[in-house]
Write an enzyme that holds these catalytic residues in place. Structure first.
Site, PDB file in Angstrom:
ATOM      1  N   ARG A  86       0.856  -1.201   0.000  1.00 54.12           N
ATOM      2  CA  ARG A  86       0.000   0.000   0.000  1.00 54.12           C
ATOM      3  C   ARG A  86       0.884   1.240   0.000  1.00 54.12           C
ATOM      4  O   ARG A  86       0.677   2.170  -0.776  1.00 54.12           O
ATOM      5  CB  ARG A  86      -0.916   0.007   1.224  1.00 54.12           C
ATOM      6  CG  ARG A  86      -1.946  -1.111   1.210  1.00 54.12           C
ATOM      7  CD  ARG A  86      -2.908  -1.024   2.397  1.00 54.12           C
ATOM      8  NE  ARG A  86      -3.676  -2.259   2.491  1.00 54.12           N
ATOM      9  CZ  ARG A  86      -3.540  -3.166   3.451  1.00 54.12           C
ATOM     10  NH1 ARG A  86      -2.706  -2.977   4.461  1.00 54.12           N
ATOM     11  NH2 ARG A  86      -4.254  -4.270   3.434  1.00 54.12           N
TER      12      ARG A  86
ATOM     13  N   SER B 175     -17.376  -7.650  -2.656  1.00 54.89           N
ATOM     14  CA  SER B 175     -18.633  -8.407  -2.689  1.00 54.89           C
ATOM     15  C   SER B 175     -19.270  -8.506  -1.307  1.00 54.89           C
ATOM     16  O   SER B 175     -20.405  -8.944  -1.179  1.00 54.89           O
ATOM     17  CB  SER B 175     -18.387  -9.810  -3.252  1.00 54.89           C
ATOM     18  OG  SER B 175     -17.446 -10.474  -2.434  1.00 54.89           O
TER      19      SER B 175
ATOM     20  N   ALA C 251     -16.269  -8.264  -8.438  1.00 57.16           N
ATOM     21  CA  ALA C 251     -15.199  -7.779  -9.309  1.00 57.16           C
ATOM     22  C   ALA C 251     -15.439  -8.212 -10.757  1.00 57.16           C
ATOM     23  O   ALA C 251     -15.273  -7.413 -11.686  1.00 57.16           O
ATOM     24  CB  ALA C 251     -13.860  -8.313  -8.811  1.00 57.16           C
TER      25      ALA C 251
ATOM     26  N   CYS D  43      -2.405 -14.680  -3.138  1.00 56.75           N
ATOM     27  CA  CYS D  43      -1.999 -15.011  -1.768  1.00 56.75           C
ATOM     28  C   CYS D  43      -2.112 -16.505  -1.475  1.00 56.75           C
ATOM     29  O   CYS D  43      -2.569 -16.895  -0.414  1.00 56.75           O
ATOM     30  CB  CYS D  43      -2.806 -14.190  -0.767  1.00 56.75           C
ATOM     31  SG  CYS D  43      -4.569 -14.394  -0.938  1.00 56.75           S
TER      32      CYS D  43
HETATM   33  N1  SAH Z   1      -7.227  -5.524  -0.800  1.00 60.07           N
HETATM   34  C1  SAH Z   1      -7.662  -5.816   0.538  1.00 60.07           C
HETATM   35  C2  SAH Z   1      -7.724  -7.278   0.853  1.00 60.07           C
HETATM   36  C3  SAH Z   1      -8.579  -8.066  -0.080  1.00 60.07           C
HETATM   37  S1  SAH Z   1      -9.007  -9.634   0.520  1.00 60.07           S
HETATM   38  C4  SAH Z   1      -6.754  -5.119   1.533  1.00 60.07           C
HETATM   39  O1  SAH Z   1      -5.766  -4.522   1.115  1.00 60.07           O
HETATM   40  O2  SAH Z   1      -7.039  -5.173   2.732  1.00 60.07           O
HETATM   41  C5  SAH Z   1     -10.123 -10.137  -0.686  1.00 60.07           C
HETATM   42  C6  SAH Z   1     -11.449  -9.392  -0.685  1.00 60.07           C
HETATM   43  O3  SAH Z   1     -12.172  -9.802  -1.834  1.00 60.07           O
HETATM   44  C7  SAH Z   1     -12.332  -9.683   0.500  1.00 60.07           C
HETATM   45  O4  SAH Z   1     -12.674  -8.474   1.123  1.00 60.07           O
HETATM   46  C8  SAH Z   1     -13.598 -10.344  -0.107  1.00 60.07           C
HETATM   47  O5  SAH Z   1     -14.799  -9.929   0.534  1.00 60.07           O
HETATM   48  C9  SAH Z   1     -13.547  -9.840  -1.510  1.00 60.07           C
HETATM   49  N2  SAH Z   1     -14.199 -10.668  -2.521  1.00 60.07           N
HETATM   50  C10 SAH Z   1     -14.363 -12.015  -2.563  1.00 60.07           C
HETATM   51  N3  SAH Z   1     -14.942 -12.375  -3.735  1.00 60.07           N
HETATM   52  C11 SAH Z   1     -15.132 -11.236  -4.442  1.00 60.07           C
HETATM   53  C12 SAH Z   1     -15.696 -10.945  -5.715  1.00 60.07           C
HETATM   54  N4  SAH Z   1     -16.149 -11.901  -6.504  1.00 60.07           N
HETATM   55  N5  SAH Z   1     -15.729  -9.648  -6.106  1.00 60.07           N
HETATM   56  C13 SAH Z   1     -15.276  -8.655  -5.312  1.00 60.07           C
HETATM   57  N6  SAH Z   1     -14.749  -8.885  -4.091  1.00 60.07           N
HETATM   58  C14 SAH Z   1     -14.672 -10.150  -3.668  1.00 60.07           C
END
Ligand code: SAH
Length: 394
Positions: free
Chosen positions: A209, A248, A276, A338
């Site tokens: 970040r 989501s 997404a 990850c």
């Molecule tokens: N970028 C974030 C961490 C992301 S973790 C940070 O820096 O803290 C992954 C995230 O994707 C979770 O919050 C989860 O709710 C979301 N997620 C899971 N499936 C998804 C989808 N199909 N579309 C959008 N978000 C999704």
């Protein structure tokens, strides 16, 4: 130590032992005595009779031994407290002791133990039978070292089943608040603890970040897996022209909005509950009123084992293809994965293939990994799980 249970390594196991790896697989032991209870600390002997070390033994698990100590010196009975203390010193030196992953399993010499620190609240996750048996010692070490407000066990990982452990959550000490606040890179975040994902905050992306800050300036940023707004709010604070944060999860969006307000950034970020993949499709079809010139992808891990690997890579590749296609010349794309089953090589290879299919030229500006409080053990690829790439569309 008297009455120690002895496990004998096969001759063929010795080559792998030299790699520095801290696990011994069940097929590397001469015999597996299933009457030994899961989690017992055993002494491991080499074929030449020398002591390889001591570790947690689980006769049910493919990972039969998790080494706690190499060599012949016996384990200090206070090793839990001593090692948490060492983990703290390292974070202190790195300047991240208050809000951090305090203990990262093997990487802090505490196999199967994760401790995330949120100021005076400690969220603990145990992943192996040996650590489960030492739970009281873990709690009392945290209480002694930190005088915490709460020590909460979030023992909900599906990996526990491989160790024959049940899934549960409980607060072992103090009382767990509904919300906690942390500070990171000069921004404040509120985390809804009972509803949080994983242990609450993705500390592993802290440095990524911060790394992106200069690249956000003047950009129209679309953060597609925003969770509580980590990247999106960093972008807004770093002078992005406009930021959209998508997730989501309704709860995540609710708290991302709270976090925007708390940091005085609400006028520059729009958060929206959406998938997404739907956003990428809408972007591809030209259905969004404004086009971003910086997209972030940070999907959750779906590659839990090697069997899901090809499906995971396929999903990632599709998203990268769509994002590269949607970005203008000079556009930036930050992609993270990850799963420890995705190696750095496979990650970059997949990015190259997906980008290649678009017909655009894409440069790899930077390749990064997990933050300092998630150290990687050399010779133990399982400890390296986060990959992060910044790509530029030429
Ligand atoms: N970028 C974030 C961490 C992301 S973790 C940070 O820096 O803290 C992954 C995230 O994707 C979770 O919050 C989860 O709710 C979301 N997620 C899971 N499936 C998804 C989808 N199909 N579309 C959008 N978000 C999704």
């Amino acid at each position: 130590m008297t009455n120690e249970i002895i496990l004998n390594l096969k001759k063929t196991a010795m080559r792998r032992r030299e790699s520095g790896h801290l696990w011994i697989f069940s097929n590397e032991l001469e015999n597996i005595d299933t009457s030994i209870s899961a989690g017992t600390i055993c002494r491991i002997l080499r074929p030449d009779g020398g002591t390889e070390g001591r570790g947690f033994f689980n006769p049910r698990s493919l990972i039969a031994v998790r080494l706690l100590q190499k060599g012949k010196t016996p384990l200090n009975p206070d090793f839990i407290e001593e090692r948490i203390s060492t983990a703290l010193s390292y974070r202190r030196q790195a300047g991240i002791e208050k809000y951090c992953r305090l203990v990262f399993s093997e990487s802090d010499n505490l196999p199967g133990l994760i401790i995330d620190r949120y100021g005076d609240v400690f969220i603990v996750e145990i992943l192996c039978a040996g650590m489960e048996q030492l739970k009281d010692k873990i709690t009392s070490a945290i209480v002694k070292l930190f005088r915490p407000r709460a020590v909460h066990y979030r023992n909900t990982s599906r990996f526990r089943e491989l160790e024959g452990l049940e899934i549960y959550e409980e607060t072992e000490y103090g009382s767990l608040p509904d919300e906690i606040s942390i500070e990171e890179n000069g921004l404040n975040y509120i985390i809804p603890i009972p509803d949080a994902q994983k242990t609450g905050w993705y500390y592993d992306q802290r440095e990524n970040r911060a790394f992106l800050e200069p690249y956000f300036t003047g950009r129209r940023v679309l953060d597609l897996h925003t969770y509580l707004g980590g990247f999106a709010l960093t972008a807004a604070r770093s002078g992005a022209a406009q930021v959209w944060g998508v997730d989501s999860s309704a709860k995540a969006i609710e708290y991302a909005e709270k976090n925007a307000l708390m940091n005085g950034l609400a006028d520059r970020v729009i958060f929206q509950k959406a998938k997404a993949e739907h956003m990428l499709e809408a972007l591809e079809a030209g259905l969004l009123p404004e086009k971003p010139d910086f997209i972030l992808l940070d999907p959750p891990n779906i590659v839990y084992n090697k069997k899901c690997l090809s499906q995971g890579i396929k999903m990632l590749s599709k998203m990268v293809y769509q994002a590269v296609t949607a970005l203008p010349q000079g556009g930036l794309l930050a992609v993270s994965t990850c799963s420890n089953h995705i190696t750095r090589e496979l990650f970059t290879e997949s990015l190259a293939k997906a980008a290649g299919k678009t017909g655009r030229t894409v440069s790899l500006m930077e390749l990064r990994g997990q933050a300092k409080d998630h150290p990687v053990i050399l010779g133990m690829p399982e400890t390296e799980y986060l990959h992060f790439a910044l790509l530029r569309i030429m």
